[in-house]
Scaffold this active site. Structure first.
Site, PDB file in Angstrom:
ATOM      1  N   HIS A 138       0.841  -1.201   0.000  1.00  0.00           N
ATOM      2  CA  HIS A 138       0.000   0.000   0.000  1.00  0.00           C
ATOM      3  C   HIS A 138       0.877   1.252   0.000  1.00  0.00           C
ATOM      4  CE1 HIS A 138      -3.704  -2.107   1.561  1.00  0.00           C
ATOM      5  NE2 HIS A 138      -2.789  -2.911   2.056  1.00  0.00           N
TER       6      HIS A 138
ATOM      7  N   GLU B 227       2.586  -1.055   4.359  1.00  0.00           N
ATOM      8  CA  GLU B 227       2.209   0.302   3.968  1.00  0.00           C
ATOM      9  C   GLU B 227       3.477   1.126   3.766  1.00  0.00           C
ATOM     10  OE1 GLU B 227      -1.356   1.958   3.290  1.00  0.00           O
ATOM     11  OE2 GLU B 227      -1.564   0.765   5.095  1.00  0.00           O
TER      12      GLU B 227
ATOM     13  N   HIS C 252      -2.322  -2.887  -3.592  1.00  0.00           N
ATOM     14  CA  HIS C 252      -3.716  -2.747  -3.174  1.00  0.00           C
ATOM     15  C   HIS C 252      -4.621  -2.570  -4.399  1.00  0.00           C
ATOM     16  CE1 HIS C 252      -6.612  -0.753  -0.030  1.00  0.00           C
ATOM     17  NE2 HIS C 252      -7.025  -1.934  -0.432  1.00  0.00           N
TER      18      HIS C 252
ATOM     19  N   ASP D 297      -3.544   2.756  -4.856  1.00  0.00           N
ATOM     20  CA  ASP D 297      -2.205   2.669  -4.267  1.00  0.00           C
ATOM     21  C   ASP D 297      -1.583   1.290  -4.494  1.00  0.00           C
ATOM     22  OD1 ASP D 297      -4.332   1.891  -2.293  1.00  0.00           O
ATOM     23  OD2 ASP D 297      -2.621   1.442  -1.008  1.00  0.00           O
TER      24      ASP D 297
HETATM   25 ZN   LIG Z   1      -4.066   0.684   0.349  1.00  0.00          ZN
END
Ligand SMILES: [Zn+2]
Length: 194
Positions: free
Chosen positions: A38, A120, A159, A169
């Site tokens: 992400h 992330e 993602h 993303d």
């Molecule tokens: Zn995401």
């Protein structure tokens, strides 16, 4: 960095730990076999603040920014965040289900949170991610693959791949060939799990 996953706790040694309440057990008998990449920044396009951590710990102050007002009530998390400088924070044990993917589907299987690890990167869809982030990501993925045999460098998606039309993303700014090259190199030399 010498990253290793403690298989008892699902926590990565040598990584800053902040517990997010936004997680729960994976479904019985389900292990992670997919890694989801992400991109996130709060507010969008700004880096380095405490806000991702505040979002993942349900303490984001809604009144500070219009965008915060939109997302402050969301109950979300990821297993681990890679900051712009390559610094790492883990929020959820890899054993547990982090709430990162939302409505999602991978090769016909829905609810990807059940069977994935969410990583992330602090960034945006359009601004280049940092070299330090690719290096740190490669180390993290190598450590995960060493710890969990069902994970591998080719079980890696964005993602946007599992929530097309809804999520964009990590975006075109994420250099997949570069990431895959580094990950493959690190996986060859990864130490075993502890
Ligand atoms: Zn995401």
């Amino acid at each position: 960095m010498d990253l290793q996953v403690d298989l008892d706790t699902g926590l990565m040694r040598g990584v800053r730990q902040v517990a997010s309440p936004n997680c729960d057990p994976r479904p019985a008998g389900v292990e992670a076999d997919l890694i989801v990449i992400h991109g996130i920044s709060l507010p969008p396009g700004e880096f380095g603040g405490p806000w991702i951590e505040r979002l993942f710990t349900n303490t984001l102050p809604a009144e500070i920014h219009p965008y915060f007002a939109e997302v402050a009530s969301m109950r979300v998390s990821s297993h681990l965040v890679v900051q712009r400088d390559g610094g790492l924070t883990q929020y959820v044990s890899f054993t547990d289900r982090a709430w990162h993917a939302g409505q999602s589907i991978y090769r016909g299987r829905e609810a990807c949170n059940d069977f994935s690890v969410g990583l992330e990167l602090e960034g945006t869809d359009t601004l280049s991610y940092e070299e330090a982030q690719y290096d740190a990501l490669a180390e993290v993925v190598a450590a995960l693959c060493a710890a969990y045999p069902r994970l591998s460098p080719d079980r890696l998606v964005g993602h946007s791949d599992i929530a097309p039309g809804r999520k964009t993303d990590p975006g075109p700014a994420f250099d997949w060939p570069r990431a895959r090259r580094l990950i493959t190199a690190h996986c060859r030399q990864a130490p075993g799990a502890g």
